[in-house]
Motif scaffolding. Structure first.
Motif, PDB file in Angstrom:
ATOM      1  N   LEU A  23       4.478   3.097   1.601  1.00  0.00           N
ATOM      2  CA  LEU A  23       5.761   2.838   2.265  1.00  0.00           C
ATOM      3  C   LEU A  23       5.568   2.550   3.749  1.00  0.00           C
ATOM      4  N   ALA A  24       4.644   3.260   4.373  1.00  0.00           N
ATOM      5  CA  ALA A  24       4.368   3.015   5.782  1.00  0.00           C
ATOM      6  C   ALA A  24       3.840   1.597   5.983  1.00  0.00           C
ATOM      7  N   ARG A  25       3.041   1.152   5.038  1.00  0.00           N
ATOM      8  CA  ARG A  25       2.508  -0.216   5.144  1.00  0.00           C
ATOM      9  C   ARG A  25       3.630  -1.245   4.952  1.00  0.00           C
ATOM     10  N   LEU A  26       4.518  -0.996   3.994  1.00  0.00           N
ATOM     11  CA  LEU A  26       5.640  -1.907   3.796  1.00  0.00           C
ATOM     12  C   LEU A  26       6.552  -1.926   5.018  1.00  0.00           C
ATOM     13  N   GLN A  27       6.724  -0.769   5.648  1.00  0.00           N
ATOM     14  CA  GLN A  27       7.524  -0.709   6.874  1.00  0.00           C
ATOM     15  C   GLN A  27       6.873  -1.530   7.981  1.00  0.00           C
ATOM     16  N   SER A  28       5.569  -1.399   8.135  1.00  0.00           N
ATOM     17  CA  SER A  28       4.882  -2.144   9.189  1.00  0.00           C
ATOM     18  C   SER A  28       4.925  -3.645   8.920  1.00  0.00           C
ATOM     19  N   ILE A  29       4.871  -4.029   7.650  1.00  0.00           N
ATOM     20  CA  ILE A  29       4.980  -5.443   7.294  1.00  0.00           C
ATOM     21  C   ILE A  29       6.353  -5.971   7.682  1.00  0.00           C
TER      22      ILE A  29
ATOM     23  N   ASP B  43      11.228  -7.256  -3.099  1.00  0.00           N
ATOM     24  CA  ASP B  43      12.007  -7.854  -2.014  1.00  0.00           C
ATOM     25  C   ASP B  43      13.012  -6.857  -1.459  1.00  0.00           C
ATOM     26  N   SER B  44      13.382  -7.047  -0.202  1.00  0.00           N
ATOM     27  CA  SER B  44      14.456  -6.287   0.425  1.00  0.00           C
ATOM     28  C   SER B  44      15.627  -7.233   0.667  1.00  0.00           C
ATOM     29  N   VAL B  45      16.742  -6.697   1.127  1.00  0.00           N
ATOM     30  CA  VAL B  45      17.803  -7.552   1.646  1.00  0.00           C
ATOM     31  C   VAL B  45      17.369  -8.044   3.023  1.00  0.00           C
ATOM     32  N   SER B  46      18.030  -9.059   3.527  1.00  0.00           N
ATOM     33  CA  SER B  46      17.643  -9.604   4.833  1.00  0.00           C
ATOM     34  C   SER B  46      18.050  -8.695   5.986  1.00  0.00           C
ATOM     35  N   ALA B  47      18.954  -7.720   5.708  1.00  0.00           N
ATOM     36  CA  ALA B  47      19.455  -6.850   6.775  1.00  0.00           C
ATOM     37  C   ALA B  47      18.475  -5.769   7.193  1.00  0.00           C
ATOM     38  N   GLY B  48      17.474  -5.466   6.382  1.00  0.00           N
ATOM     39  CA  GLY B  48      16.578  -4.372   6.731  1.00  0.00           C
ATOM     40  C   GLY B  48      15.301  -4.374   5.927  1.00  0.00           C
ATOM     41  N   PRO B  49      14.428  -3.394   6.175  1.00  0.00           N
ATOM     42  CA  PRO B  49      13.099  -3.379   5.561  1.00  0.00           C
ATOM     43  C   PRO B  49      13.066  -2.944   4.108  1.00  0.00           C
ATOM     44  N   GLY B  50      14.148  -2.320   3.614  1.00  0.00           N
ATOM     45  CA  GLY B  50      14.209  -1.962   2.201  1.00  0.00           C
ATOM     46  C   GLY B  50      13.165  -0.946   1.773  1.00  0.00           C
ATOM     47  N   ILE B  51      13.051   0.151   2.501  1.00  0.00           N
ATOM     48  CA  ILE B  51      12.004   1.113   2.169  1.00  0.00           C
ATOM     49  C   ILE B  51      12.392   1.995   0.981  1.00  0.00           C
ATOM     50  N   ASN B  52      13.644   2.401   0.893  1.00  0.00           N
ATOM     51  CA  ASN B  52      14.058   3.058  -0.348  1.00  0.00           C
ATOM     52  C   ASN B  52      14.377   2.014  -1.411  1.00  0.00           C
ATOM     53  N   ASP B  53      15.039   0.921  -0.998  1.00  0.00           N
ATOM     54  CA  ASP B  53      15.460  -0.133  -1.926  1.00  0.00           C
ATOM     55  C   ASP B  53      14.685  -1.413  -1.652  1.00  0.00           C
ATOM     56  N   ASP B  54      13.544  -1.662  -2.303  1.00  0.00           N
ATOM     57  CA  ASP B  54      12.977  -0.794  -3.316  1.00  0.00           C
ATOM     58  C   ASP B  54      11.519  -0.542  -3.024  1.00  0.00           C
ATOM     59  N   GLY B  55      11.237  -0.278  -1.737  1.00  0.00           N
ATOM     60  CA  GLY B  55       9.876   0.136  -1.429  1.00  0.00           C
ATOM     61  C   GLY B  55       9.476   1.361  -2.217  1.00  0.00           C
ATOM     62  N   SER B  56      10.415   2.281  -2.428  1.00  0.00           N
ATOM     63  CA  SER B  56      10.097   3.533  -3.122  1.00  0.00           C
ATOM     64  C   SER B  56       9.595   3.277  -4.544  1.00  0.00           C
ATOM     65  N   GLY B  57      10.323   2.444  -5.305  1.00  0.00           N
ATOM     66  CA  GLY B  57       9.881   2.132  -6.658  1.00  0.00           C
ATOM     67  C   GLY B  57       8.610   1.322  -6.674  1.00  0.00           C
ATOM     68  N   SER B  58       8.487   0.373  -5.730  1.00  0.00           N
ATOM     69  CA  SER B  58       7.277  -0.448  -5.654  1.00  0.00           C
ATOM     70  C   SER B  58       6.051   0.396  -5.343  1.00  0.00           C
ATOM     71  N   ALA B  59       6.186   1.341  -4.411  1.00  0.00           N
ATOM     72  CA  ALA B  59       5.054   2.176  -4.007  1.00  0.00           C
ATOM     73  C   ALA B  59       4.654   3.141  -5.113  1.00  0.00           C
ATOM     74  N   ALA B  60       5.634   3.732  -5.790  1.00  0.00           N
ATOM     75  CA  ALA B  60       5.313   4.657  -6.880  1.00  0.00           C
ATOM     76  C   ALA B  60       4.655   3.913  -8.037  1.00  0.00           C
ATOM     77  N   THR B  61       5.138   2.720  -8.333  1.00  0.00           N
ATOM     78  CA  THR B  61       4.526   1.925  -9.393  1.00  0.00           C
ATOM     79  C   THR B  61       3.101   1.537  -9.016  1.00  0.00           C
ATOM     80  N   LEU B  62       2.891   1.156  -7.755  1.00  0.00           N
ATOM     81  CA  LEU B  62       1.542   0.819  -7.298  1.00  0.00           C
ATOM     82  C   LEU B  62       0.619   2.019  -7.397  1.00  0.00           C
ATOM     83  N   GLU B  63       1.050   3.164  -6.919  1.00  0.00           N
ATOM     84  CA  GLU B  63       0.165   4.332  -6.939  1.00  0.00           C
ATOM     85  C   GLU B  63      -0.119   4.797  -8.359  1.00  0.00           C
ATOM     86  N   THR B  64       0.836   4.633  -9.270  1.00  0.00           N
ATOM     87  CA  THR B  64       0.579   4.955 -10.677  1.00  0.00           C
ATOM     88  C   THR B  64      -0.467   4.017 -11.257  1.00  0.00           C
ATOM     89  N   ALA B  65      -0.359   2.732 -10.941  1.00  0.00           N
ATOM     90  CA  ALA B  65      -1.371   1.780 -11.398  1.00  0.00           C
ATOM     91  C   ALA B  65      -2.751   2.141 -10.840  1.00  0.00           C
TER      92      ALA B  65
END
Length: 318
Positions: free
Chosen positions: A54-60, A128-150
Motif C-alpha cells: 500500500l505504501a508503494r501504491l501511495q508513492s506511485i 485503478d483508483s478514481v481520478s480524485a485520489g490515490p485509492g488506497i482502500n478502494d482498492d489498494g487494499s484488495g490489490s495488496a492482499a491479493t498480491l501478498e497472497t500470491a
C-alpha cells in the motif's frame, strides 16, 4: 525357500508362499483405502507486507498526479509494480490491453504453474483508483492482499490440487470494464473451468465491517468458517452487490465470493456493538475522495481480511 530382507517385514507374496509350502491357508487382507489428500493449511499473511504494498501504491499515486486512475500514468506504474513482484516469484503473467473512454487500460493476470487447469480458483481485485485520489482502500487494499497472497503461494512452495490464477483489473471505476472484457473474451469451455472467482474490493475500511458475499453458499461458508474461528460475526454483503468485478463472472454463471469492509453506507449502532468503531459514521468517509490515502486504513480489518483471502485460496484449491 524364501528370500528375506534384513530389517523388513515379509511381503504378502512371501507369506502366501510360506503358507502353501506348509499346507496352511492364506487369509487375504483387503488393501488399505487410499489416504485422502489433506487440505494444506493456509499461511498467515503478514499485514506489514500488505501495508508495504500500500505504501508503494501511495508513492506511485503521489508521483503521478495524486491518483492511479484508468488511462493515467499512475495506473500503468501500479501494474508494473505488481507484475514485477509476480514475475520474480515465478508466476506466468500476461497483460491484456483494452480501450475505454478513449484511454488504454490494462488487466494483469498471473497463473501459478501446476494444479488441475480444468479446475481454476481465481482471485481478483481492481488496480485503478478514481481520478480524485490515490485509492488506497478502494482498492489498494484488495490489490495488496491479493498480491501478498500470491507471493505467499510462491514463498511456501504451495502445490495446489486445483490451478491458481490471480488478476488485477483495470477500469473498474468506469463500470467493471476490465473484468467484463476478460470474461467476455473467454470461450465457453474456459469459463466452465473457473470453479470459483473471489473478489476483494475494499477490505481495510477505517470504520470497518465484516461483510461476506452471499452469491454462492459454498463460497460464503468458506469465509464464514474463517471468521467464526476468530469469533467475528459477519453480515451478507449488500452495499456493493453488482458494483464490483465479481459481477461479470456471476453473470457468466461462474460461482463468486468475496469480502468487503464497507464504503459510504452508515454503520449502525448494532454494527458498532458487534464490530467496534463509530455508529452513525460511514464505513469509509474517504470513499472516492482525495483522503483515501495510506492513512485511511484500519490495520486490524486489513489483517483479518488478508488472512481470510489466503484461507479461502488454500481451502478451495487443496
Amino acid at each position: 525357500m524364501t528370500l528375506s530382507v534384513p530389517g523388513r517385514l515379509p511381503t504378502a507374496l512371501t507369506v502366501a508362499a510360506a503358507a502353501l509350502l506348509t499346507g496352511g491357508t492364506v487369509a487375504w487382507a483387503a488393501p488399505a483405502p487410499a489416504t485422502p489428500r489433506a487440505a494444506a493449511a493456509a499461511p498467515d499473511i503478514p499485514v506489514a507486507n500488505v501495508k508495504a504494498h500500500l505504501a508503494r501504491l501511495q508513492s506511485i499515486a503521489t508521483a503521478n498526479g495524486g491518483n492511479r486512475a484508468h488511462g493515467r500514468s499512475g495506473n500503468k506504474a501500479s501494474l508494473d509494480y505488481v507484475k514485477s513482484k509476480l514475475d520474480a516469484a515465478g508466476f506466468a503473467t500476461s497483460v491484456q490491453q483494452f480501450t475505454s473512454s478513449g484511454r488504454t487500460g490494462y488487466n494483469l493476470v498471473a497463473d501459478w504453474p501446476g494444479g488441475d487447469t480444468g479446475h481454476v480458483v481465481m482471485t481478483g481485485a481492481h488496480l485503478d483508483s478514481v481520478s480524485a485520489g490515490p485509492g488506497i482502500n478502494d482498492d489498494g487494499s484488495g490489490s495488496a492482499a491479493t498480491l501478498e497472497t500470491a507471493l505467499a503461494v510462491s514463498r511456501t512452495g504451495y502445490h495446489p490440487a486445483k490451478h491458481l490464477r490471480f488478476a488485477w483489473w483495470g477500469a473498474e471505476e468506469l463500470g467493471m470494464v476490465g473484468s467484463r472484457t476478460y470474461v467476455n473474451g473467454l470461450s465457453a469451455a474456459d469459463r466452465s473451468k473457473i470453479t470459483a472467482y473471489l473478489n476483494f474490493d475494499m477490505i481495510g475500511s477505517p470504520n470497518p465491517g465484516y461483510f461476506v458475499y452471499d452469491d454462492d453458499p459454498a463460497l460464503e461458508k468458506t469465509f464464514q468458517d474463517y471468521f467464526t474461528g476468530l469469533g467475528i460475526a459477519t453480515e451478507p454483503e449488500t452495499e456493493g452487490d453488482g458494483r464490483s468485478d465479481h459481477a461479470p463472472f456471476k453473470n457468466a454463471g461462474i460461482p463468486v465470493g468475496g469480502l468487503f469492509s464497507g464504503a459510504d453506507y452508515i454503520k449502525t449502532a448494532a454494527q458498532a456493538t458487534k464490530w467496534g468503531g463509530t455508529s452513525g459514521r460511514a464505513f469509509d468517509r474517504c470513499y472516492h475522495q482525495a483522503c483515501d490515502t495510506s492513512a485511511n486504513i484500519d490495520d486490524t480489518a486489513l489483517d483479518h481480511d488478508s488472512d481470510a483471502v489466503a484461507y479461502a485460496v488454500w481451502t478451495l484449491s487443496s
